[in-house]
Design a protein around this motif. Structure first.
Motif, mmCIF file in Angstrom:
data_model
loop_
_atom_site.group_PDB
_atom_site.id
_atom_site.type_symbol
_atom_site.label_atom_id
_atom_site.label_comp_id
_atom_site.label_asym_id
_atom_site.label_seq_id
_atom_site.Cartn_x
_atom_site.Cartn_y
_atom_site.Cartn_z
ATOM 1 N N LEU A 94 -31.306 51.761 28.386
ATOM 2 C CA LEU A 94 -30.128 52.586 28.645
ATOM 3 C C LEU A 94 -28.865 52.102 27.931
ATOM 4 O O LEU A 94 -28.125 52.923 27.373
ATOM 5 C CB LEU A 94 -29.887 52.682 30.150
ATOM 6 N N PRO A 95 -28.571 50.780 27.923
ATOM 7 C CA PRO A 95 -27.331 50.347 27.253
ATOM 8 C C PRO A 95 -27.254 50.757 25.785
ATOM 9 O O PRO A 95 -26.156 51.009 25.274
ATOM 10 C CB PRO A 95 -27.377 48.818 27.401
ATOM 11 N N TRP A 104 -24.776 55.895 20.807
ATOM 12 C CA TRP A 104 -24.850 57.264 20.316
ATOM 13 C C TRP A 104 -23.675 58.113 20.781
ATOM 14 O O TRP A 104 -23.545 59.272 20.394
ATOM 15 C CB TRP A 104 -26.159 57.905 20.776
ATOM 16 N N LEU A 105 -22.801 57.563 21.622
ATOM 17 C CA LEU A 105 -21.667 58.321 22.119
ATOM 18 C C LEU A 105 -20.582 58.422 21.046
ATOM 19 O O LEU A 105 -20.436 57.536 20.206
ATOM 20 C CB LEU A 105 -21.082 57.639 23.367
ATOM 21 N N PRO A 106 -19.796 59.495 21.073
ATOM 22 C CA PRO A 106 -18.651 59.581 20.152
ATOM 23 C C PRO A 106 -17.688 58.422 20.410
ATOM 24 O O PRO A 106 -17.425 58.073 21.563
ATOM 25 C CB PRO A 106 -18.010 60.933 20.503
ATOM 26 N N LYS A 107 -17.176 57.835 19.365
ATOM 27 C CA LYS A 107 -16.317 56.655 19.505
ATOM 28 C C LYS A 107 -15.008 56.860 18.747
ATOM 29 O O LYS A 107 -15.004 57.315 17.607
ATOM 30 C CB LYS A 107 -17.024 55.407 18.966
ATOM 31 N N ALA A 108 -13.922 56.482 19.421
ATOM 32 C CA ALA A 108 -12.634 56.401 18.750
ATOM 33 C C ALA A 108 -12.508 55.015 18.138
ATOM 34 O O ALA A 108 -13.149 54.063 18.608
ATOM 35 C CB ALA A 108 -11.507 56.648 19.748
ATOM 36 N N PRO A 109 -11.718 54.857 17.063
ATOM 37 C CA PRO A 109 -11.546 53.523 16.476
ATOM 38 C C PRO A 109 -11.036 52.540 17.530
ATOM 39 O O PRO A 109 -10.046 52.824 18.208
ATOM 40 C CB PRO A 109 -10.502 53.764 15.377
ATOM 41 N N ALA A 126 -18.245 58.661 29.849
ATOM 42 C CA ALA A 126 -19.700 58.622 29.666
ATOM 43 C C ALA A 126 -20.199 57.181 29.603
ATOM 44 O O ALA A 126 -21.231 56.845 30.199
ATOM 45 C CB ALA A 126 -20.094 59.368 28.395
ATOM 46 N N ALA A 127 -19.470 56.308 28.884
ATOM 47 C CA ALA A 127 -19.885 54.911 28.777
ATOM 48 C C ALA A 127 -19.844 54.227 30.135
ATOM 49 O O ALA A 127 -20.737 53.447 30.487
ATOM 50 C CB ALA A 127 -18.993 54.174 27.779
ATOM 51 N N VAL A 128 -18.808 54.511 30.921
ATOM 52 C CA VAL A 128 -18.691 53.922 32.262
ATOM 53 C C VAL A 128 -19.826 54.414 33.163
ATOM 54 O O VAL A 128 -20.406 53.641 33.938
ATOM 55 C CB VAL A 128 -17.324 54.253 32.889
ATOM 56 N N LEU A 129 -20.176 55.688 33.052
ATOM 57 C CA LEU A 129 -21.275 56.234 33.859
ATOM 58 C C LEU A 129 -22.601 55.571 33.486
ATOM 59 O O LEU A 129 -23.397 55.208 34.360
ATOM 60 C CB LEU A 129 -21.358 57.750 33.672
ATOM 61 N N ILE A 130 -22.848 55.418 32.180
ATOM 62 C CA ILE A 130 -24.080 54.768 31.727
ATOM 63 C C ILE A 130 -24.130 53.332 32.233
ATOM 64 O O ILE A 130 -25.169 52.856 32.720
ATOM 65 C CB ILE A 130 -24.180 54.818 30.190
#
Length: 220
Positions: free
Chosen positions: A91-92, A97-102, A174-178
């Motif tokens: 899962l980590p 694959w999530l969209p990322k800001a700089p 999304a990252a926090v949920l994962i």
């Protein structure tokens, strides 16, 4: 070669190949940073290289011990414990694959330090496990020395520390949920592993009393 040996080999190879495949890409990044890098070589650069090296050591160590690990004395039956272990382990990686800001430089340094700490603890813990290393809830030998004298599941503590670093670098809902789901799965996974170890090793209860912390001494 009997069916049990073939099954054990089939379980070893995919993980070992996956770790070696990832190690090739991390090794490429290390080479690029050390020999092709033309940008500034400040704190961000140094922590990034350190995290890449720690990740490379971790991947190679997991691949090596997966190939040479001992045959299990006992396995926990059922498909749910296996799915839980796989999901918690994979899962980590989905955060990548999530969209990322700089990332902001300061946050990137702090997050990378968390990743280095997590990878370092994972390397030490897996090194102590040695041929007893496993992804699935299986019993090979009861390890009670090294980091296992402080907490019963240092590898999972390392994973959560590393996950904290990733979320700090690339924060999003999304990252926090994962990350939250991973923590829940790791706690469930610990219960499965403790069950098979307790059923296999009579001395496990004494060890659990002496090392009462699952993840964090005096806290949990």
């Amino acid at each position: 070669m009997n069916g049990a040996v073939l099954y054990d080999l089939a379980m070893r190879l995919p993980l070992a190949v996956l770790m070696l495949y990832n190690a090739l890409f991390v090794g490429r990044d290390i080479y690029a940073h050390l020999f092709l890098w033309t940008g500034p070589r400040g704190l961000t650069y140094g922590t990034t290289v350190a995290s890449l090296v720690a990740t490379e050591v971790y991947l190679l160590l997991v691949a090596a011990f997966t190939l040479v690990r001992l045959r299990p004395v006992r396995k926990l039956s059922g498909i749910v414990p296996r799915i839980t272990a796989l999901a918690a382990g994979l899962l980590p990686a989905s955060i990548a694959w999530l969209p990322k800001a700089p990332p902001m430089p300061g946050r990137q340094v702090v997050g990378t330090l968390f990743i280095i700490a997590g990878m370092g603890l994972a390397v030490v813990s897996i090194g102590w496990l040695g041929k007893s290393f496993s992804v699935m809830p299986e019993a090979r030998r009861l390890i009670t020395n090294g980091p296992y004298r402080l907490v019963r599941h240092p590898v999972y503590l390392a994973s959560l520390i590393q996950g904290t670093g990733i979320v700090l670098i690339y924060p999003s809902i999304a990252a926090v949920l994962i990350y939250t789901v991973e923590m829940i799965l790791q706690v469930i996974r610990m219960g499965y592993e403790e069950r098979v170890l307790r059923d296999t090793f009579p001395e496990y209860d004494d060890y659990a009393r002496q090392t009462s912390a699952r993840l964090v001494p005096r806290l949990y």
